[in-house]
Design an enzyme around this catalytic site. Structure first.
Site, PDB file in Angstrom:
ATOM      1  N   ASP A  78       0.817  -1.214   0.000  1.00  0.00           N
ATOM      2  CA  ASP A  78       0.000   0.000   0.000  1.00  0.00           C
ATOM      3  C   ASP A  78       0.849   1.262   0.000  1.00  0.00           C
ATOM      4  O   ASP A  78       0.336   2.365   0.194  1.00  0.00           O
ATOM      5  CB  ASP A  78      -0.973   0.012   1.188  1.00  0.00           C
ATOM      6  CG  ASP A  78      -0.264  -0.029   2.525  1.00  0.00           C
ATOM      7  OD1 ASP A  78       0.325   0.980   2.909  1.00  0.00           O
ATOM      8  OD2 ASP A  78      -0.317  -1.080   3.188  1.00  0.00           O
ATOM      9  N   ASP A 127       0.343  -5.300   7.607  1.00  0.00           N
ATOM     10  CA  ASP A 127       0.249  -4.174   8.536  1.00  0.00           C
ATOM     11  C   ASP A 127       0.222  -4.672   9.981  1.00  0.00           C
ATOM     12  O   ASP A 127       0.880  -4.125  10.865  1.00  0.00           O
ATOM     13  CB  ASP A 127      -1.001  -3.362   8.217  1.00  0.00           C
ATOM     14  CG  ASP A 127      -1.220  -2.232   9.208  1.00  0.00           C
ATOM     15  OD1 ASP A 127      -0.554  -1.199   9.084  1.00  0.00           O
ATOM     16  OD2 ASP A 127      -2.061  -2.385  10.124  1.00  0.00           O
ATOM     17  N   HIS A 308       4.752  34.220  22.490  1.00  0.00           N
ATOM     18  CA  HIS A 308       4.996  35.540  23.097  1.00  0.00           C
ATOM     19  C   HIS A 308       4.311  36.649  22.306  1.00  0.00           C
ATOM     20  O   HIS A 308       3.889  36.465  21.157  1.00  0.00           O
ATOM     21  CB  HIS A 308       6.495  35.813  23.159  1.00  0.00           C
ATOM     22  CG  HIS A 308       7.123  35.865  21.790  1.00  0.00           C
ATOM     23  ND1 HIS A 308       7.037  36.957  20.959  1.00  0.00           N
ATOM     24  CD2 HIS A 308       7.819  34.930  21.107  1.00  0.00           C
ATOM     25  CE1 HIS A 308       7.650  36.709  19.824  1.00  0.00           C
ATOM     26  NE2 HIS A 308       8.139  35.486  19.879  1.00  0.00           N
ATOM     27  N   GLU A 384      13.770  29.630  20.371  1.00  0.00           N
ATOM     28  CA  GLU A 384      13.454  29.649  18.942  1.00  0.00           C
ATOM     29  C   GLU A 384      14.634  29.133  18.128  1.00  0.00           C
ATOM     30  O   GLU A 384      15.767  29.025  18.612  1.00  0.00           O
ATOM     31  CB  GLU A 384      13.076  31.081  18.530  1.00  0.00           C
ATOM     32  CG  GLU A 384      12.674  31.283  17.079  1.00  0.00           C
ATOM     33  CD  GLU A 384      11.541  30.368  16.640  1.00  0.00           C
ATOM     34  OE1 GLU A 384      11.811  29.175  16.418  1.00  0.00           O
ATOM     35  OE2 GLU A 384      10.406  30.847  16.505  1.00  0.00           O
TER      36      GLU A 384
END
Length: 504
Positions: A78, A127, A308, A384
């Site tokens: 698949d 699966d 922020h 960040e």
């Protein structure tokens, strides 16, 4: 043993995190009778979904060769990616997949193997084997054929999905029982997405535990109109590529890694994302169908994610990460911080506050802490992205000065900004490690994380099991609130995204 013998190999692989704990499964069937002749499954450690799928293919072909070396083989998978690449219709670009594809191609002569894409519901046997292998690996065990129920489960699923006679009212109940039995057995469903990779994460969302604040029903606020676009703190949200939305792996029409992508401009920049690596690690996810009853995991660790307030760079849409000038909140940003503090105080369920070390987050966190009477703990992992030489520049300025570096950055989450900045893949690993530390330390509590665009979008992406390009498809306004709940079984539930109702 004759050359006329035809075998069917069904193979699959999954990664609970992509990359994350991964495993494969493969089954060899008699083409004439459908009889199961051999099964193979293995936990392979941390790997991507694509790698796991290729390893499943290799294992299945080897098992078929051991049975009947002169057989012809019909491979059914698949994964559109693997089928198209092994059929020679798509190029293989990813370095991890090239040697696996070459190994698979050497097992049988090319003329004796043909490949077919099948919908995922027709690949349940493989699966299930892959999920059994991952479940065993999670417990530190090897997959054992004697303990497998994959063949029985696949048979039950085929019977439950068979078209019923007209007017057979039992069909719906049979399918429901099959779904419930699958859930009870702990089957984790791996999914894949579209370009740039055929990725998968066995991630499912638990139904909301009803802990009040930021419960699922509050998610209606997530569609509120944003107040300000990001200041390029993360992946410059205005640069969202077009034309490649995420789909489940049952969609045969997607264009995964290795296919030549459609060339389309990204907001006029001419840049597209293609052939990007798979998403970065998340914890194992045991998925349950949304809406079915799940075991009581207790109160989750709920992270309220607060971006922020604005700085002077925000309205100018300049890259502002952890490697620049560390700007303070502007007057508008201070007002936003007070507004969100009042809103959180009114809700009254924040128990702890953790902040990025950067000034703009510290100031925002301090405003909330003053209202709630709580201390603020600093967490370096919430900082960040370091945008290197791009800090303080607009996207247009970076395009003018560093066009090749910018193209590479847009094309791959592994590419870093000019001058030694951080790639999104690096940031994702940092954020995932921070998430794991914080969820372990704050189980059952509601914690405010005051941070930035990239960390928040990354936490949401990982919780959803979404691919890296999803970072470009989320709006995250200054001083907005999002929320993710983390359960004891490693599952996650996104409950809120980009709520700015407190700013209106």
């Amino acid at each position: 043993m004759t050359s006329a013998r035809e075998l069917v190999v069904e193979a699959d692989g999954g990664s609970r995190g992509n990359p994350g704990p991964a495993g494969y499964g493969a089954v060899v069937l008699d083409a004439a009778t459908g009889e199961t002749l051999a099964e193979a499954a293995e936990y392979i450690g941390v790997a991507t979904n694509n790698v796991a799928e290729y390893k499943g293919l290799v294992a299945g072909l080897k098992a078929a060769r051991e049975l009947f070396p002169d057989a012809t083989v019909h491979v059914r998978m698949d994964s559109k990616l693997v089928v198209e690449q092994m059929s020679g219709r798509w190029k293989i670009k990813h370095p991890d997949m090239k040697p696996l594809a070459a190994e698979a191609g050497r097992i049988f002569p090319a003329g004796r193997v043909r490949y077919e894409w099948i919908p995922r519901e027709r690949n349940k046997h493989a699966d299930r084997l892959a999920n059994e292998a991952m479940d065993a690996g999670r417990l530190g065990r090897r997959w054992e054929p004697s303990g497998s129920t994959a063949a029985l489960d696949a048979s039950a699923a085929r019977n439950a999905s068979a078209p019923p006679p007209p007017g057979d009212a039992r069909a719906g109940a049979a399918r429901a029982r099959a779904a419930l039995s699958t859930t009870a057995a702990g089957t984790s469903t791996s999914t894949s997405t579209s370009a740039p990779t055929d990725t998968g994460a066995g991630a499912g969302a638990r139904p909301a535990a009803g802990d009040g604040l930021f419960a699922a029903e509050e998610a209606t606020a997530a569609s509120s109109t944003p107040t300000a676009s990001g200041d390029f703190e993360a992946e410059a949200g205005a640069l969202a590529p077009t034309g490649q939305a995420a789909r489940t792996r049952t969609d045969p029409g997607r264009a995964p890694t290795g296919a030549e992508p459609d060339r389309g401009a990204a907001n006029g920049t001419g840049a597209t994302r293609s052939d990007a690596p798979a998403p970065v690690s998340v914890q194992p996810r045991d998925a349950s169908p949304q809406g079915w009853a799940a075991p009581d995991m207790g109160a989750p660790a709920t992270f309220v994610l607060l971006r922020h307030g604005e700085t002077a760079l925000t309205p100018e849409k300049r890259f502002s990460g952890s490697g620049g000038t560390d700007p303070e909140l502007s007057a508008a940003g201070l007002r936003q911080a007070e507004a969100v503090a009042a809103a959180l105080a009114a809700r009254g369920t924040i128990q702890e506050i953790v902040s990025s070390p950067l000034t703009r987050c510290r100031q925002t966190a301090a405003a909330v802490a003053a209202r709630l009477g709580l201390d603020v703990r600093i967490e370096q992992g919430l900082r960040e992205t370091d945008f290197g030489a791009w800090e303080g520049l607009t996207f247009g300025e970076v395009r003018e000065r560093y066009p090749e570096d910018l193209d590479a950055w847009l094309a791959s989450p592994k590419a870093a900004p000019t001058g030694g900045g951080e790639s999104f893949a690096t940031v994702a690993r940092r954020v995932a490690a921070t998430r794991d530390r914080l969820t372990a330390a704050h189980a059952g509590r509601t914690v405010l994380l005051v941070t930035h665009v990239t960390p928040i979008k990354t936490l949401v992406r990982l919780a959803l099991g979404a691919p890296p390009e999803s970072l470009f498809r989320m709006e995250l306004s200054a001083a907005s609130i999002s929320a993710v709940a983390y359960y004891a079984d490693g599952n996650a539930s996104v409950r809120l995204l980009n709520d700015t109702s407190h700013l209106r």
